[in-house]
Write a protein that holds these residues in place. Structure first.
Motif, PDB file in Angstrom:
ATOM      1  N   HIS A  90       0.791  -1.235   0.000  1.00  0.00           N
ATOM      2  CA  HIS A  90       0.000   0.000   0.000  1.00  0.00           C
ATOM      3  C   HIS A  90       0.820   1.280   0.000  1.00  0.00           C
ATOM      4  CE1 HIS A  90      -3.827  -2.038   0.362  1.00  0.00           C
ATOM      5  NE2 HIS A  90      -3.349  -2.772   1.368  1.00  0.00           N
ATOM      6  N   ARG A  91       2.130   1.173   0.185  1.00  0.00           N
ATOM      7  CA  ARG A  91       2.975   2.373   0.204  1.00  0.00           C
ATOM      8  C   ARG A  91       2.448   3.399   1.206  1.00  0.00           C
ATOM      9  NH1 ARG A  91       7.646   0.675  -1.895  1.00  0.00           N
ATOM     10  NH2 ARG A  91       7.451  -0.119  -4.015  1.00  0.00           N
ATOM     11  N   THR A  92       2.053   2.931   2.390  1.00  0.00           N
ATOM     12  CA  THR A  92       1.474   3.845   3.379  1.00  0.00           C
ATOM     13  C   THR A  92       2.545   4.659   4.102  1.00  0.00           C
ATOM     14  OG1 THR A  92       1.532   2.176   5.139  1.00  0.00           O
ATOM     15  CG2 THR A  92      -0.453   2.270   3.759  1.00  0.00           C
ATOM     16  N   TYR A  93       3.791   4.253   3.975  1.00  0.00           N
ATOM     17  CA  TYR A  93       4.916   5.015   4.529  1.00  0.00           C
ATOM     18  C   TYR A  93       6.162   4.647   3.749  1.00  0.00           C
ATOM     19  CZ  TYR A  93       6.533   0.788   7.021  1.00  0.00           C
ATOM     20  OH  TYR A  93       6.999  -0.471   7.341  1.00  0.00           O
TER      21      TYR A  93
ATOM     22  N   ASP B  33       7.283   9.841   6.120  1.00  0.00           N
ATOM     23  CA  ASP B  33       6.142  10.070   5.217  1.00  0.00           C
ATOM     24  C   ASP B  33       4.989   9.101   5.498  1.00  0.00           C
ATOM     25  OD1 ASP B  33       7.578  12.068   4.076  1.00  0.00           O
ATOM     26  OD2 ASP B  33       7.967  11.053   2.181  1.00  0.00           O
ATOM     27  N   ARG B  34       4.638   8.988   6.780  1.00  0.00           N
ATOM     28  CA  ARG B  34       3.503   8.129   7.155  1.00  0.00           C
ATOM     29  C   ARG B  34       2.199   8.805   6.732  1.00  0.00           C
ATOM     30  NH1 ARG B  34       4.946   8.200  13.293  1.00  0.00           N
ATOM     31  NH2 ARG B  34       5.807  10.182  12.532  1.00  0.00           N
ATOM     32  N   ARG B  35       1.402   8.097   5.993  1.00  0.00           N
ATOM     33  CA  ARG B  35       0.146   8.656   5.477  1.00  0.00           C
ATOM     34  C   ARG B  35      -1.008   8.309   6.403  1.00  0.00           C
ATOM     35  NH1 ARG B  35      -0.183   6.026  -0.263  1.00  0.00           N
ATOM     36  NH2 ARG B  35      -1.882   7.515  -0.584  1.00  0.00           N
ATOM     37  N   ARG B  36      -1.900   9.281   6.642  1.00  0.00           N
ATOM     38  CA  ARG B  36      -3.037   9.088   7.532  1.00  0.00           C
ATOM     39  C   ARG B  36      -4.298   9.677   6.929  1.00  0.00           C
ATOM     40  NH1 ARG B  36      -4.368   6.163  11.578  1.00  0.00           N
ATOM     41  NH2 ARG B  36      -4.529   7.524  13.369  1.00  0.00           N
ATOM     42  N   ALA B  37      -5.432   9.042   7.198  1.00  0.00           N
ATOM     43  CA  ALA B  37      -6.724   9.626   6.837  1.00  0.00           C
ATOM     44  C   ALA B  37      -7.030  10.728   7.841  1.00  0.00           C
ATOM     45  CB  ALA B  37      -7.810   8.556   6.880  1.00  0.00           C
ATOM     46  N   GLN B  38      -7.607  11.822   7.378  1.00  0.00           N
ATOM     47  CA  GLN B  38      -7.894  12.960   8.244  1.00  0.00           C
ATOM     48  C   GLN B  38      -9.147  12.701   9.085  1.00  0.00           C
ATOM     49  OE1 GLN B  38      -5.683  15.580   8.458  1.00  0.00           O
ATOM     50  NE2 GLN B  38      -4.502  14.221   7.109  1.00  0.00           N
ATOM     51  N   GLU B  39      -9.177  13.294  10.280  1.00  0.00           N
ATOM     52  CA  GLU B  39     -10.290  13.095  11.200  1.00  0.00           C
ATOM     53  C   GLU B  39     -11.628  13.468  10.574  1.00  0.00           C
ATOM     54  OE1 GLU B  39     -11.747  14.561  15.656  1.00  0.00           O
ATOM     55  OE2 GLU B  39      -9.709  14.965  14.962  1.00  0.00           O
TER      56      GLU B  39
ATOM     57  N   TRP C 161      -4.785   3.598   2.302  1.00  0.00           N
ATOM     58  CA  TRP C 161      -3.509   4.311   2.292  1.00  0.00           C
ATOM     59  C   TRP C 161      -3.041   4.687   3.702  1.00  0.00           C
ATOM     60  CZ3 TRP C 161      -8.168   6.379   0.703  1.00  0.00           C
ATOM     61  CH2 TRP C 161      -8.680   7.417   1.473  1.00  0.00           C
ATOM     62  N   ASP C 162      -3.860   4.454   4.726  1.00  0.00           N
ATOM     63  CA  ASP C 162      -3.524   4.826   6.098  1.00  0.00           C
ATOM     64  C   ASP C 162      -2.527   3.833   6.680  1.00  0.00           C
ATOM     65  OD1 ASP C 162      -3.553   5.226   8.938  1.00  0.00           O
ATOM     66  OD2 ASP C 162      -5.465   6.295   8.729  1.00  0.00           O
ATOM     67  N   TYR C 163      -1.363   4.309   7.125  1.00  0.00           N
ATOM     68  CA  TYR C 163      -0.299   3.414   7.582  1.00  0.00           C
ATOM     69  C   TYR C 163      -0.682   2.655   8.856  1.00  0.00           C
ATOM     70  CZ  TYR C 163       1.324   5.910  11.772  1.00  0.00           C
ATOM     71  OH  TYR C 163       1.421   6.455  13.035  1.00  0.00           O
ATOM     72  N   SER C 164      -1.657   3.176   9.611  1.00  0.00           N
ATOM     73  CA  SER C 164      -2.056   2.547  10.859  1.00  0.00           C
ATOM     74  C   SER C 164      -3.163   1.518  10.670  1.00  0.00           C
ATOM     75  CB  SER C 164      -2.506   3.605  11.873  1.00  0.00           C
ATOM     76  OG  SER C 164      -2.767   3.038  13.129  1.00  0.00           O
TER      77      SER C 164
END
Length: 316
Positions: A82-85, A292-298, A263-266
């Motif tokens: 997923h290339r999340t980070y 470059d850890r990617r996260r979905a916004q709240e 895409w969320d690394y967590s």
């Protein structure tokens, strides 16, 4: 009585191409035998683990199982699939070696199958389509040849970026000797050399029993996490939030969230809660090895819950 030409037509009708089902897929007997033998041997390892209860082997087995899991969750899944980070070469090499401990196909093959799974989830093109039943999604898909749609549509999924990584190339080239060494030889040899354990018990418990258990923990993500649990983010897809899977698969059971925000690394909105893999990645980021850890916004998560969620909140 029917004319001859009509009789001929009726005889020819059964040759019409039928839709292929999981039961019609050819069995891969080599895999059936291999997994069968592994599970039989693992039973002897389980007898040692639960009746003799060797503390040293338990501690070492849990540690080695953790390394194995991270090779899949933090490595093949969240980093490469997923290339999340992003990760420095040293961390990528470490995760590639941990992935060899897991022994679940090389990084490229694992990531390719996973990308196909996400793009065609729960269709005939899904390698472990849960609509064919729990067992098929859990491990049966490895015991039968791939559905023709998996092969055909799988070719439309671009995985060239994975192969461009020299660490992936190295692991793929030497995968068999690396797996034999790190998944079976090392855990068999270390306990006897370090604290006088027997090779017999080390092999059965830490090499084989640990390996089989780790396989099932990974497979639960494909089976249980697609069948049981709630869907607070998207009730229109199959993947679920599953407490048991999250606990045993190092945080991979937040599956409804993951398929909604891949895409969320967590793979979860709850950070470190039931998510050892997220803890590991965050520690690596603190050390400067992951970035470059990617996260979905709240706000994005909240909006999606309101639009497509099933009105539940968490897996707890």
């Amino acid at each position: 009585m029917m004319p001859p030409h009509q009789i001929s037509a009726c005889v020819m009708m059964p040759t019409t191409k039928l839709k292929m089902t999981s039961n019609s897929l050819p069995v891969v007997w080599r895999n059936v035998i291999i997994f069968g033998v592994l599970h039989v041997i693992a039973m002897f390892g389980a007898q040692i683990a639960f009746f003799q209860i060797p503390v040293g082997l338990w501690l070492f087995g849990l540690f080695y199982g953790l390394l194995s899991g991270l090779g899949v969750t933090a490595g093949a899944h969240r980093l490469w699939s997923h290339r999340t980070y992003k990760a420095k070469w040293s961390l990528r090499l470490f995760l590639a070696l941990c992935n060899c401990i897991a022994g679940q196909n090389d990084i490229y093959e694992w990531s390719r199958d996973h990308r196909v799974h996400h793009k065609f989830s729960e269709t005939d093109a899904d390698p472990h389509n849960v609509n064919r039943g729990f067992f098929f999604a859990h491990m049966g898909w490895l015991l039968r040849k791939k559905h023709q749609d998996v092969i055909k549509k799988g070719k439309t999924v671009d995985c060239s970026d994975i192969l461009r990584d020299p660490v992936v190339q190295f692991q793929r080239r030497y995968y068999v000797p690396l797996v034999v060494t790190f998944s079976f030889v090392v855990p068999t040899v270390i306990p006897p050399l370090c604290w006088g354990e027997t090779y017999y018990r080390s092999f059965l418990m830490v090499a084989i029993f640990r390996y089989v258990v780790s396989l099932h923990f990974t497979w639960l993500v494909n089976s249980a996490a697609h069948l049981w649990g709630n869907r607070p983010y998207d009730k229109y897809i199959g993947p679920r939030e599953n407490f048991f899977v999250s606990w045993n698969a190092l945080g991979e059971g937040f599956h409804n969230y993951h398929h909604t925000f891949p895409w969320d690394y967590s793979t979860s909105e709850f950070g470190w809660t039931l998510n050892i893999t997220t803890v590991f990645i965050d520690v690596m980021a603190w050390l400067g090895l992951a970035y470059d850890r990617r996260r979905a916004q709240e706000g994005q998560i909240k909006k999606r819950k309101e639009q497509t969620g099933d009105s539940t909140t968490t897996i707890f």
